[in-house]
Design a protein around this motif. Structure first.
Motif, PDB file in Angstrom:
ATOM      1  N   ALA A 249       0.829  -1.211   0.000  1.00  9.33           N
ATOM      2  CA  ALA A 249       0.000   0.000   0.000  1.00  9.33           C
ATOM      3  C   ALA A 249       0.858   1.253   0.000  1.00  9.33           C
ATOM      4  O   ALA A 249       0.585   2.216  -0.727  1.00  9.33           O
ATOM      5  CB  ALA A 249      -0.926  -0.015   1.212  1.00  9.33           C
ATOM      6  N   VAL A 250       1.925   1.265   0.807  1.00  9.20           N
ATOM      7  CA  VAL A 250       2.807   2.436   0.856  1.00  9.20           C
ATOM      8  C   VAL A 250       3.476   2.647  -0.489  1.00  9.20           C
ATOM      9  O   VAL A 250       3.579   3.782  -0.987  1.00  9.20           O
ATOM     10  CB  VAL A 250       3.851   2.261   1.975  1.00  9.20           C
ATOM     11  CG1 VAL A 250       4.919   3.342   1.892  1.00  9.20           C
ATOM     12  CG2 VAL A 250       3.178   2.277   3.341  1.00  9.20           C
ATOM     13  N   ALA A 251       3.935   1.551  -1.121  1.00  9.27           N
ATOM     14  CA  ALA A 251       4.578   1.679  -2.429  1.00  9.27           C
ATOM     15  C   ALA A 251       3.610   2.231  -3.471  1.00  9.27           C
ATOM     16  O   ALA A 251       3.983   3.054  -4.314  1.00  9.27           O
ATOM     17  CB  ALA A 251       5.109   0.313  -2.874  1.00  9.27           C
ATOM     18  N   ALA A 252       2.348   1.812  -3.406  1.00  2.00           N
ATOM     19  CA  ALA A 252       1.358   2.312  -4.363  1.00  2.00           C
ATOM     20  C   ALA A 252       1.087   3.796  -4.142  1.00  2.00           C
ATOM     21  O   ALA A 252       1.012   4.581  -5.101  1.00  2.00           O
ATOM     22  CB  ALA A 252       0.068   1.507  -4.239  1.00  2.00           C
ATOM     23  N   LEU A 253       0.940   4.208  -2.893  1.00  2.00           N
ATOM     24  CA  LEU A 253       0.661   5.610  -2.600  1.00  2.00           C
ATOM     25  C   LEU A 253       1.849   6.503  -2.963  1.00  2.00           C
ATOM     26  O   LEU A 253       1.654   7.659  -3.374  1.00  2.00           O
ATOM     27  CB  LEU A 253       0.308   5.773  -1.126  1.00  2.00           C
ATOM     28  CG  LEU A 253      -1.005   5.097  -0.686  1.00  2.00           C
ATOM     29  CD1 LEU A 253      -1.209   5.244   0.817  1.00  2.00           C
ATOM     30  CD2 LEU A 253      -2.193   5.690  -1.447  1.00  2.00           C
ATOM     31  N   ARG A 254       3.055   5.994  -2.847  1.00  2.00           N
ATOM     32  CA  ARG A 254       4.231   6.793  -3.224  1.00  2.00           C
ATOM     33  C   ARG A 254       4.254   7.069  -4.716  1.00  2.00           C
ATOM     34  O   ARG A 254       4.814   8.071  -5.161  1.00  2.00           O
ATOM     35  CB  ARG A 254       5.502   6.083  -2.793  1.00  2.00           C
ATOM     36  CG  ARG A 254       5.702   6.043  -1.282  1.00  2.00           C
ATOM     37  CD  ARG A 254       6.984   5.332  -0.919  1.00  2.00           C
ATOM     38  NE  ARG A 254       8.155   6.024  -1.440  1.00  2.00           N
ATOM     39  CZ  ARG A 254       9.406   5.568  -1.323  1.00  2.00           C
ATOM     40  NH1 ARG A 254       9.618   4.406  -0.712  1.00  2.00           N
ATOM     41  NH2 ARG A 254      10.414   6.249  -1.806  1.00  2.00           N
ATOM     42  N   THR A 255       3.681   6.178  -5.495  1.00  2.00           N
ATOM     43  CA  THR A 255       3.598   6.394  -6.941  1.00  2.00           C
ATOM     44  C   THR A 255       2.270   7.032  -7.350  1.00  2.00           C
ATOM     45  O   THR A 255       1.943   7.079  -8.532  1.00  2.00           O
ATOM     46  CB  THR A 255       3.765   5.057  -7.689  1.00  2.00           C
ATOM     47  OG1 THR A 255       2.734   4.141  -7.272  1.00  2.00           O
ATOM     48  CG2 THR A 255       5.118   4.440  -7.394  1.00  2.00           C
ATOM     49  N   ARG A 256       1.501   7.490  -6.356  1.00  2.00           N
ATOM     50  CA  ARG A 256       0.230   8.164  -6.581  1.00  2.00           C
ATOM     51  C   ARG A 256      -0.740   7.275  -7.364  1.00  2.00           C
ATOM     52  O   ARG A 256      -1.390   7.698  -8.312  1.00  2.00           O
ATOM     53  CB  ARG A 256       0.443   9.480  -7.310  1.00  2.00           C
ATOM     54  CG  ARG A 256       1.276  10.468  -6.511  1.00  2.00           C
ATOM     55  CD  ARG A 256       1.425  11.783  -7.247  1.00  2.00           C
ATOM     56  NE  ARG A 256       2.239  12.722  -6.479  1.00  2.00           N
ATOM     57  CZ  ARG A 256       2.540  13.960  -6.880  1.00  2.00           C
ATOM     58  NH1 ARG A 256       2.071  14.403  -8.058  1.00  2.00           N
ATOM     59  NH2 ARG A 256       3.294  14.737  -6.134  1.00  2.00           N
ATOM     60  N   SER A 257      -0.794   6.032  -6.954  1.00  2.00           N
ATOM     61  CA  SER A 257      -1.727   5.088  -7.553  1.00  2.00           C
ATOM     62  C   SER A 257      -2.358   4.268  -6.432  1.00  2.00           C
ATOM     63  O   SER A 257      -1.922   4.322  -5.280  1.00  2.00           O
ATOM     64  CB  SER A 257      -1.016   4.165  -8.556  1.00  2.00           C
ATOM     65  OG  SER A 257      -0.008   3.397  -7.908  1.00  2.00           O
ATOM     66  N   VAL A 258      -3.411   3.542  -6.775  1.00  2.00           N
ATOM     67  CA  VAL A 258      -4.117   2.722  -5.800  1.00  2.00           C
ATOM     68  C   VAL A 258      -4.195   1.297  -6.337  1.00  2.00           C
ATOM     69  O   VAL A 258      -4.605   1.083  -7.481  1.00  2.00           O
ATOM     70  CB  VAL A 258      -5.540   3.257  -5.531  1.00  2.00           C
ATOM     71  CG1 VAL A 258      -6.277   2.345  -4.569  1.00  2.00           C
ATOM     72  CG2 VAL A 258      -5.478   4.677  -4.988  1.00  2.00           C
ATOM     73  N   ASN A 259      -3.775   0.344  -5.508  1.00  2.00           N
ATOM     74  CA  ASN A 259      -3.925  -1.064  -5.874  1.00  2.00           C
ATOM     75  C   ASN A 259      -4.723  -1.775  -4.786  1.00  2.00           C
ATOM     76  O   ASN A 259      -5.224  -1.151  -3.853  1.00  2.00           O
ATOM     77  CB  ASN A 259      -2.562  -1.728  -6.095  1.00  2.00           C
ATOM     78  CG  ASN A 259      -1.686  -1.687  -4.850  1.00  2.00           C
ATOM     79  OD1 ASN A 259      -2.152  -1.387  -3.748  1.00  2.00           O
ATOM     80  ND2 ASN A 259      -0.405  -1.981  -5.028  1.00  2.00           N
ATOM     81  N   LEU A 260      -4.843  -3.075  -4.905  1.00  2.00           N
ATOM     82  CA  LEU A 260      -5.675  -3.831  -3.969  1.00  2.00           C
ATOM     83  C   LEU A 260      -5.128  -3.813  -2.554  1.00  2.00           C
ATOM     84  O   LEU A 260      -5.876  -3.999  -1.581  1.00  2.00           O
ATOM     85  CB  LEU A 260      -5.815  -5.280  -4.470  1.00  2.00           C
ATOM     86  CG  LEU A 260      -6.860  -6.152  -3.764  1.00  2.00           C
ATOM     87  CD1 LEU A 260      -8.241  -5.544  -3.884  1.00  2.00           C
ATOM     88  CD2 LEU A 260      -6.836  -7.567  -4.352  1.00  2.00           C
ATOM     89  N   ASP A 261      -3.806  -3.587  -2.404  1.00  2.00           N
ATOM     90  CA  ASP A 261      -3.222  -3.564  -1.065  1.00  2.00           C
ATOM     91  C   ASP A 261      -3.694  -2.382  -0.239  1.00  2.00           C
ATOM     92  O   ASP A 261      -3.674  -2.441   0.997  1.00  2.00           O
ATOM     93  CB  ASP A 261      -1.688  -3.548  -1.154  1.00  2.00           C
ATOM     94  CG  ASP A 261      -1.123  -4.888  -1.584  1.00  2.00           C
ATOM     95  OD1 ASP A 261      -1.828  -5.899  -1.420  1.00  2.00           O
ATOM     96  OD2 ASP A 261       0.017  -4.923  -2.087  1.00  2.00           O
ATOM     97  N   VAL A 262      -4.096  -1.295  -0.883  1.00  2.00           N
ATOM     98  CA  VAL A 262      -4.485  -0.085  -0.143  1.00  2.00           C
ATOM     99  C   VAL A 262      -5.724  -0.330   0.712  1.00  2.00           C
ATOM    100  O   VAL A 262      -5.687  -0.091   1.937  1.00  2.00           O
ATOM    101  CB  VAL A 262      -4.684   1.097  -1.116  1.00  2.00           C
ATOM    102  CG1 VAL A 262      -5.239   2.311  -0.363  1.00  2.00           C
ATOM    103  CG2 VAL A 262      -3.374   1.460  -1.797  1.00  2.00           C
ATOM    104  N   PRO A 263      -6.864  -0.784   0.153  1.00  2.00           N
ATOM    105  CA  PRO A 263      -8.024  -1.030   1.039  1.00  2.00           C
ATOM    106  C   PRO A 263      -7.773  -2.145   2.050  1.00  2.00           C
ATOM    107  O   PRO A 263      -8.291  -2.087   3.172  1.00  2.00           O
ATOM    108  CB  PRO A 263      -9.141  -1.409   0.055  1.00  2.00           C
ATOM    109  CG  PRO A 263      -8.453  -1.840  -1.189  1.00  2.00           C
ATOM    110  CD  PRO A 263      -7.201  -1.025  -1.258  1.00  2.00           C
ATOM    111  N   ILE A 264      -6.967  -3.160   1.669  1.00  2.00           N
ATOM    112  CA  ILE A 264      -6.663  -4.238   2.620  1.00  2.00           C
ATOM    113  C   ILE A 264      -5.879  -3.682   3.801  1.00  2.00           C
ATOM    114  O   ILE A 264      -6.168  -3.977   4.970  1.00  2.00           O
ATOM    115  CB  ILE A 264      -5.882  -5.363   1.920  1.00  2.00           C
ATOM    116  CG1 ILE A 264      -6.773  -6.072   0.908  1.00  2.00           C
ATOM    117  CG2 ILE A 264      -5.350  -6.358   2.951  1.00  2.00           C
ATOM    118  CD1 ILE A 264      -6.047  -7.123   0.088  1.00  2.00           C
TER     119      ILE A 264
END
Length: 346
Positions: A249-264
């Motif tokens: 989730a942190v890696a996705a947010l650093r790239t200003r994107s959202v993946n499945l790890d964020v809501p989990i």
């Protein structure tokens, strides 16, 4: 007027006992290759070469082992008679060989023609055929041999020719290093899954005691003990096995994107914090049994997803095995042309 054939004039079919068998692979010898009066018959020149090498190296027990275990996939020996000079090129050795103490080197080959336990026995006695080979270990499932040899006694090309004369043409182990990295990652991942499962199981046992106390009554001190035990185990589950979701989730947010790890990660984090607050307050739901089970099941699901993706990637990589492993280098020197075989890595 039609003449009837006398059954006595029709030649009887040759019984199985009269079929000439190859002395090496035991397959039928074509009639055109039968040598009258010869002690041993062979279905091809490859089988004859391998048979002579095996007996010349005092490895005839290979045939007894093969007959004992049975070989439903018997096939003629295949020898390429290549010199494998490209395997001695420094560029090849830098990629596929590893220096050891005492001037030794270690490398691996993918082998053709490995199909029974007798093949394993024969390949692992390569030191009797090629001087300078210290050890050879064959992984039967992957048809991969790992060799330790002394390059001062026999270069790698001589080792490869030795395998070839036994009927096992060697090939560079492309992707072996990638496979080793993949297996190490798999071990680490399954350790993570195992820890998550163990924590979830123990938290469930504690939860059974708490749920039982809701109906049958439970002492306050025991209830607090079970709640804190559940909290500690639950936080451990979130902190290590579940950390993969937080990192994703942190890696996705650093790239200003959202993946499945964020809501989990949000769900796990909110549930963990709220469960800890209720544990400290001594009242309310603590959720750690559900959170730990969720972490375990999500990790198993992620593994299934990765396994499917890996199969698809492996199918694509099979296309690269069709690429050549060596090339002919043409050099000009003083008006003279010289050709030599080099690995494609060079």
């Amino acid at each position: 007027m039609k003449m009837k054939n006398n059954p006595a004039d029709t030649p009887a079919p040759c019984p199985p006992a009269c079929v000439v068998r190859c002395a090496h692979c035991a397959l039928p010898v074509p009639p055109g290759l039968v040598e009258p009066g010869a002690e041993h018959q062979f279905c091809c020149s490859g089988c004859k070469t391998v048979y002579n090498i095996i007996h010349g190296s005092d490895l005839a027990r290979f045939y007894a082992i093969r007959d004992a275990v049975g070989d439903p996939d018997a096939q003629p020996a295949r020898t390429t008679e290549s010199d494998y000079a490209e395997y001695d090129d420094p560029a090849y050795l830098d990629v596929y060989a590893r220096p050891l103490e005492g001037g030794l080197m270690e490398t691996s080959f993918l082998l053709e023609g490995v199909h029974c336990a007798a093949c394993v026995w024969l390949v692992e006695r390569l030191d009797r055929v090629v001087p300078g080979v210290v050890s050879s270990r064959l992984d039967f499932r992957r048809a991969t041999v790992t060799l330790t040899f002394n390059p001062a006694v026999s270069p790698l090309s001589a080792v490869a020719r030795g395998l070839d004369t036994l009927g096992y043409p060697p090939h560079p182990p492309r992707g072996m290093k990638k496979e080793q990295i993949r297996r190490a990652e798999d071990r680490r991942y399954w350790i993570r899954v195992g820890v998550a499962g163990a924590l979830a199981g123990n938290i469930m046992l504690v939860a059974i005691a708490l749920y039982g106390g809701m109906f049958g009554g439970i002492g306050r001190e025991y209830e607090q003990l079970f709640r804190w035990t559940s909290a500690v185990l639950g936080l451990l589950s979130l902190a290590w096995p579940g950390s993969v979701f937080f990192r994703g989730a942190v890696a996705a947010l650093r790239t200003r994107s959202v993946n499945l790890d964020v809501p989990i990660a949000i769900a796990l984090g909110v549930g963990g914090v709220w469960g800890l607050v209720n544990t400290i307050r001594g009242t309310g739901e603590i959720y750690f049994d559900s959170l730990s089970a969720l972490v375990f099941l999500l990790l198993v699901g992620r593994w299934i997803q990765h396994a499917q993706q890996r199969r698809a990637a492996d199918a694509v990589e099979l296309l690269f095995t069709l690429a050549p492993t060596r090339a002919t280098l043409i050099e000009q020197s003083d008006g003279a042309e010289r050709r030599r075989t080099v690995p494609v890595e060079a």
